[in-house]
Design a protein around this motif. Structure first.
Motif, PDB file in Angstrom:
ATOM      1  N   ILE A  54      -4.305   6.047   4.929  1.00 32.82           N
ATOM      2  CA  ILE A  54      -3.186   5.218   5.636  1.00 32.82           C
ATOM      3  C   ILE A  54      -2.111   5.889   4.418  1.00 32.82           C
ATOM      4  O   ILE A  54      -0.845   6.322   4.951  1.00 32.82           O
ATOM      5  CB  ILE A  54      -3.208   4.291   6.048  1.00 32.82           C
ATOM      6  CG1 ILE A  54      -4.262   3.452   7.036  1.00 32.82           C
ATOM      7  CG2 ILE A  54      -1.761   3.811   6.640  1.00 32.82           C
ATOM      8  CD1 ILE A  54      -4.687   2.221   7.531  1.00 32.82           C
ATOM      9  N   LEU A  55      -1.947   5.672   2.990  1.00 30.55           N
ATOM     10  CA  LEU A  55      -1.124   5.755   1.885  1.00 30.55           C
ATOM     11  C   LEU A  55      -0.336   7.305   2.112  1.00 30.55           C
ATOM     12  O   LEU A  55       0.611   7.516   1.977  1.00 30.55           O
ATOM     13  CB  LEU A  55      -1.553   4.976   1.418  1.00 30.55           C
ATOM     14  CG  LEU A  55      -1.553   3.707   0.819  1.00 30.55           C
ATOM     15  CD1 LEU A  55      -2.348   3.355   0.112  1.00 30.55           C
ATOM     16  CD2 LEU A  55      -0.164   2.594   0.998  1.00 30.55           C
ATOM     17  N   LEU A  56      -1.506   8.168   2.075  1.00 29.16           N
ATOM     18  CA  LEU A  56      -1.130   9.839   2.335  1.00 29.16           C
ATOM     19  C   LEU A  56      -0.779  10.238   3.311  1.00 29.16           C
ATOM     20  O   LEU A  56      -0.180  10.938   3.263  1.00 29.16           O
ATOM     21  CB  LEU A  56      -2.993   9.713   1.864  1.00 29.16           C
ATOM     22  CG  LEU A  56      -3.606   9.696   0.144  1.00 29.16           C
ATOM     23  CD1 LEU A  56      -5.300  10.705  -0.244  1.00 29.16           C
ATOM     24  CD2 LEU A  56      -1.921  10.558  -1.058  1.00 29.16           C
ATOM     25  N   VAL A  57      -1.151   9.442   4.665  1.00 33.00           N
ATOM     26  CA  VAL A  57      -0.692  10.619   5.647  1.00 33.00           C
ATOM     27  C   VAL A  57       0.318   9.406   6.500  1.00 33.00           C
ATOM     28  O   VAL A  57       1.786  10.736   6.390  1.00 33.00           O
ATOM     29  CB  VAL A  57      -2.131   9.845   6.725  1.00 33.00           C
ATOM     30  CG1 VAL A  57      -1.338  10.437   8.420  1.00 33.00           C
ATOM     31  CG2 VAL A  57      -2.777  11.000   6.599  1.00 33.00           C
ATOM     32  N   GLU A  58       1.104   8.219   5.968  1.00 32.27           N
ATOM     33  CA  GLU A  58       1.777   7.866   6.674  1.00 32.27           C
ATOM     34  C   GLU A  58       3.262   7.643   6.033  1.00 32.27           C
ATOM     35  O   GLU A  58       4.614   7.793   6.237  1.00 32.27           O
ATOM     36  CB  GLU A  58       1.396   6.090   6.931  1.00 32.27           C
ATOM     37  CG  GLU A  58       0.396   6.002   8.152  1.00 32.27           C
ATOM     38  CD  GLU A  58       1.250   6.155   9.429  1.00 32.27           C
ATOM     39  OE1 GLU A  58       2.317   5.972   9.271  1.00 32.27           O
ATOM     40  OE2 GLU A  58       0.201   6.048  10.317  1.00 32.27           O
ATOM     41  N   THR A  59       2.817   8.019   4.308  1.00 31.48           N
ATOM     42  CA  THR A  59       4.342   7.586   2.909  1.00 31.48           C
ATOM     43  C   THR A  59       4.230   9.067   3.331  1.00 31.48           C
ATOM     44  O   THR A  59       3.943   9.933   3.301  1.00 31.48           O
ATOM     45  CB  THR A  59       3.508   6.398   2.286  1.00 31.48           C
ATOM     46  OG1 THR A  59       2.807   6.744   0.668  1.00 31.48           O
ATOM     47  CG2 THR A  59       3.068   5.251   2.791  1.00 31.48           C
ATOM     48  N   THR A  60       5.496   8.611   1.807  1.00 38.29           N
ATOM     49  CA  THR A  60       6.024  10.045   1.294  1.00 38.29           C
ATOM     50  C   THR A  60       4.997  10.852  -0.109  1.00 38.29           C
ATOM     51  O   THR A  60       5.446  11.351  -0.509  1.00 38.29           O
ATOM     52  CB  THR A  60       7.434  10.075   1.347  1.00 38.29           C
ATOM     53  OG1 THR A  60       7.950   8.921   0.378  1.00 38.29           O
ATOM     54  CG2 THR A  60       8.036   9.945   2.103  1.00 38.29           C
ATOM     55  N   THR A  61       4.221   9.854  -0.350  1.00 35.09           N
ATOM     56  CA  THR A  61       3.131   9.850  -1.724  1.00 35.09           C
ATOM     57  C   THR A  61       2.768  11.246  -1.349  1.00 35.09           C
ATOM     58  O   THR A  61       2.188  11.403  -0.777  1.00 35.09           O
ATOM     59  CB  THR A  61       2.888   8.627  -2.451  1.00 35.09           C
ATOM     60  OG1 THR A  61       2.373   9.588  -3.335  1.00 35.09           O
ATOM     61  CG2 THR A  61       1.473   8.564  -1.380  1.00 35.09           C
ATOM     62  N   LEU A  62       2.587  11.646  -2.961  1.00 35.05           N
ATOM     63  CA  LEU A  62       2.078  12.776  -3.032  1.00 35.05           C
ATOM     64  C   LEU A  62       0.292  12.242  -3.207  1.00 35.05           C
ATOM     65  O   LEU A  62      -0.236  13.592  -3.712  1.00 35.05           O
ATOM     66  CB  LEU A  62       2.638  14.135  -4.013  1.00 35.05           C
ATOM     67  CG  LEU A  62       3.242  13.927  -2.956  1.00 35.05           C
ATOM     68  CD1 LEU A  62       4.449  15.374  -3.926  1.00 35.05           C
ATOM     69  CD2 LEU A  62       3.196  15.638  -1.172  1.00 35.05           C
ATOM     70  N   GLY A  63       0.634  10.999  -4.078  1.00 35.56           N
ATOM     71  CA  GLY A  63      -0.809  10.909  -4.618  1.00 35.56           C
ATOM     72  C   GLY A  63      -0.748   9.134  -4.803  1.00 35.56           C
ATOM     73  O   GLY A  63       0.208   8.624  -4.655  1.00 35.56           O
ATOM     74  N   LEU A  64      -2.257   8.613  -5.128  1.00 27.49           N
ATOM     75  CA  LEU A  64      -1.780   7.637  -6.063  1.00 27.49           C
ATOM     76  C   LEU A  64      -2.622   6.423  -6.723  1.00 27.49           C
ATOM     77  O   LEU A  64      -3.465   8.301  -7.257  1.00 27.49           O
ATOM     78  CB  LEU A  64      -2.662   6.684  -4.328  1.00 27.49           C
ATOM     79  CG  LEU A  64      -3.536   7.359  -3.632  1.00 27.49           C
ATOM     80  CD1 LEU A  64      -5.350   6.652  -3.867  1.00 27.49           C
ATOM     81  CD2 LEU A  64      -3.333   7.092  -1.793  1.00 27.49           C
ATOM     82  N   ARG A  65      -2.460   5.909  -7.638  1.00 31.40           N
ATOM     83  CA  ARG A  65      -3.712   5.356  -8.736  1.00 31.40           C
ATOM     84  C   ARG A  65      -4.235   3.447  -7.754  1.00 31.40           C
ATOM     85  O   ARG A  65      -4.083   3.392  -6.869  1.00 31.40           O
ATOM     86  CB  ARG A  65      -2.509   4.517  -9.374  1.00 31.40           C
ATOM     87  CG  ARG A  65      -1.529   5.493  -9.878  1.00 31.40           C
ATOM     88  CD  ARG A  65      -0.333   4.991 -11.504  1.00 31.40           C
ATOM     89  NE  ARG A  65      -0.191   3.630 -10.728  1.00 31.40           N
ATOM     90  CZ  ARG A  65       1.174   3.778 -10.236  1.00 31.40           C
ATOM     91  NH1 ARG A  65       1.687   4.886 -10.395  1.00 31.40           N
ATOM     92  NH2 ARG A  65       2.046   2.735  -8.763  1.00 31.40           N
ATOM     93  N   GLU A  66      -5.412   4.494  -8.834  1.00 24.39           N
ATOM     94  CA  GLU A  66      -6.423   3.012  -8.161  1.00 24.39           C
ATOM     95  C   GLU A  66      -6.926   3.057  -9.352  1.00 24.39           C
ATOM     96  O   GLU A  66      -7.084   3.415 -10.089  1.00 24.39           O
ATOM     97  CB  GLU A  66      -7.506   4.205  -7.388  1.00 24.39           C
ATOM     98  CG  GLU A  66      -6.693   4.088  -5.701  1.00 24.39           C
ATOM     99  CD  GLU A  66      -8.300   5.124  -5.270  1.00 24.39           C
ATOM    100  OE1 GLU A  66      -7.660   5.061  -3.776  1.00 24.39           O
ATOM    101  OE2 GLU A  66      -9.528   5.088  -5.606  1.00 24.39           O
ATOM    102  N   TYR A  67      -7.007   0.717  -9.602  1.00 28.42           N
ATOM    103  CA  TYR A  67      -8.046   0.674 -10.461  1.00 28.42           C
ATOM    104  C   TYR A  67      -8.789  -0.741 -10.017  1.00 28.42           C
ATOM    105  O   TYR A  67      -8.237  -1.356  -8.677  1.00 28.42           O
ATOM    106  CB  TYR A  67      -7.522   0.288 -11.592  1.00 28.42           C
ATOM    107  CG  TYR A  67      -6.497  -0.856 -11.322  1.00 28.42           C
ATOM    108  CD1 TYR A  67      -4.759   0.168 -10.757  1.00 28.42           C
ATOM    109  CD2 TYR A  67      -5.941  -2.249 -11.724  1.00 28.42           C
ATOM    110  CE1 TYR A  67      -3.495  -0.818 -10.622  1.00 28.42           C
ATOM    111  CE2 TYR A  67      -5.022  -2.683 -11.140  1.00 28.42           C
ATOM    112  CZ  TYR A  67      -3.636  -2.501 -10.896  1.00 28.42           C
ATOM    113  OH  TYR A  67      -2.438  -2.998 -10.376  1.00 28.42           O
ATOM    114  N   GLN A  68      -9.592  -0.886 -10.526  1.00 25.52           N
ATOM    115  CA  GLN A  68     -10.923  -2.553 -10.025  1.00 25.52           C
ATOM    116  C   GLN A  68     -10.601  -3.770 -10.367  1.00 25.52           C
ATOM    117  O   GLN A  68      -9.576  -3.223 -11.842  1.00 25.52           O
ATOM    118  CB  GLN A  68     -12.031  -2.109 -10.249  1.00 25.52           C
ATOM    119  CG  GLN A  68     -12.695  -1.346  -9.691  1.00 25.52           C
ATOM    120  CD  GLN A  68     -14.201  -0.998  -9.453  1.00 25.52           C
ATOM    121  OE1 GLN A  68     -14.693  -2.002 -10.404  1.00 25.52           O
ATOM    122  NE2 GLN A  68     -14.800  -1.051  -8.652  1.00 25.52           N
TER     123      GLN A  68
END
Ligand SMILES: O=C([S-])c1cc(C(=O)S)c[n+]([C@@H]2O[C@H](COP(=O)(O)O)[C@@H](O)[C@H]2O)c1
Ligand code: NI
Length: 430
Positions: A349-363
């Motif tokens: 959803i974040l990659l398709v719906e927002t304008t961002t080209l990438g995301l950060r993830e951490y546990q």
């Protein structure tokens, strides 16, 4: 809170799972007695005993199939031979098992090719409890779905090959019996080692992981290549897929007991499935994933719609922080908290719906108070309450905001009057 943790450093198969759970404390006689509730129990015997792999002592379980003539003999004299059903052989395994892990065509064709409905019937015709029946059916459905997908057939046309054989029926229903008996609150598992190389099965020589295994373990963290052999089978994968609530390599619990289920082959690493019975007291620890994206070029009208979609897809929390990015650009950091089950969907959803080209993830390690829910009666009406406990003591209580809002309107009073009324209640009973 009791936790069962699967440490799958050498993968998991149906018989390793039975061995590990017996080693953890499920009684051998209990398992045999439960399996005897199956109408097909005259078709197998179970051998279980203590043995070692690379110096690690554990339990080895083998399901021994009765040969075809034997089955016919029994099925024709079903009542007379009832006493012979599913008996066990205890044996001290001082030597390694000679039995091959691979099933070949000859052996498979000795057994009826059962479909999902005929397996459901075997389960329903038994006197096993409803939970065991449900868990068993869920696991078979997982295997059937994978087989259907891999072979391009509708689910009701799937004729189980290996899994139709009695040993897999015992492995799956046995898993349900053992897990039902352990009465744990949560089941977690580590990354699942798949092995490597090729394996001979009903389809011929196929790559490891077997297609059914990869299908079942979609979205589950796996590793590959620790050994050049199949370490995780479709049955083992189906047990994990159905039973495990969370896959994590973190072990945030006090170990109460450890069990080892031994595999058949010998590898460079111990061919064992390790299981832990763990305990977490007071706080409910949970490992979740935080996903963040910085957005400086999106129409701000879109945020509301995207947030709705994130919550609908299982996000546990979504919030925005105003930030200043490089080149002095005002922007929004969108933070989404999720569990493993929803992670993939949320990323999409974040990659398709927002304008961002990438995301950060951490546990993130989430620590929560044990909670209970209750309803209190006040002079304004009934209010549902969330109560937080620490060491068995009530330390927090929160009224349901939406209900307080409605009661404020219906009683024509300020909402703080409702909250004041709630604060007079002492849920510790003092
Ligand atoms: O239906 C089953 S369980 C099955 C499917 C496939 C496919 O990949 S399709 C492969 N196999 C192989 O059979 C043996 C035994 O598996 P169990 O899960 O019954 O123990 C194993 O080598 C599988 O890779 C089975
Ligand atoms: Ni198959």
């Amino acid at each position: 809170m009791k936790i069962l943790y699967y440490d799958c450093f050498a993968g998991i198969s149906g018989d390793m799972n039975l061995g590990a759970l017996i080693d953890l404390g499920v009684g051998k006689d209990y398992l045999i007695n439960e399996l005897n509730k199956l109408t097909i129990s005259q078709e197998f015997e179970i051998e279980m005993g203590t043995s070692q792999k690379m110096g690690i002592t554990g339990t080895k379980v083998d399901v021994i199939l009765q040969n075809k003539n034997h089955i016919h003999e029994h099925s024709h004299n079903h009542n007379i031979n009832h006493h012979m059903q599913g008996h066990s052989h205890e044996h001290g395994h001082s030597h390694e098992h000679e039995q091959e892990f691979i099933h070949d065509h000859t052996e498979i064709h000795e057994h009826e090719h059962r479909n999902l409905n005929s397996i459901y019937k075997i389960i329903d015709d038994s006197t096993l409890n409803e939970n065991i029946k449900k868990l068993s059916k869920d696991m078979f459905l997982v295997v059937a779905k994978a087989e259907a997908k891999v072979h391009g057939k509708p689910i009701d046309e799937v004729h189980f090959h290996e899994v139709g054989a009695v040993d897999s029926i015992v492995d799956i229903i046995g898993a349900a019996i053992c897990i039902d008996k352990l009465k744990v609150d949560k089941i977690y598992a580590s990354t699942v080692e798949l092995g490597g190389g090729f394996v001979k099965c009903a389809h011929g020589i196929i790559p490891v992981p077997a297609p059914a295994t990869t299908e079942i373990l979609t979205d589950i963290p796996v590793s590959k290549g620790k050994v050049n052999s199949e370490t995780t089978t479709p049955t083992g994968a189906a047990i994990l897929k159905t039973m495990v609530g969370k896959f994590t390599d973190k072990m945030d619990f006090k170990i109460i007991k450890t069990g080892y289920g031994l595999g058949t082959k010998d590898f460079e690493i111990p061919n064992v499935l390790r299981v832990f019975l763990g305990e977490v007291s007071n706080e409910v620890n949970d490992i979740q994933t935080m996903i963040e994206v910085n957005i400086d070029d999106m129409n701000s009208e879109l945020f509301g719609h995207i947030e709705d979609k994130l919550f609908e897809s299982g996000a546990l929390d979504v919030y925005k922080t105003p930030i200043i990015m490089k080149k002095g650009r005002p922007a929004i950091k969108l933070s989404v908290l999720t569990n493993t089950a929803s992670l993939h969907e949320i990323e999409k959803i974040l990659l398709v719906e927002t304008t961002t080209l990438g995301l950060r993830e951490y546990q993130v390690n989430k620590v929560m108070l044990n909670r209970e829910f209750t309803t209190i009666s006040t002079k304004y009406g009934k209010i549902p309450m969330k109560i937080g406990f620490l060491d068995g003591e009530v330390i927090k209580m929160k009224p349901e905001y939406e209900v307080c809002k409605k009661l404020a309107d219906s009683n024509g009073v300020p909402i703080r009057y409702i909250y004041d009324e709630v604060s007079k209640i002492n849920l510790n009973g003092e």
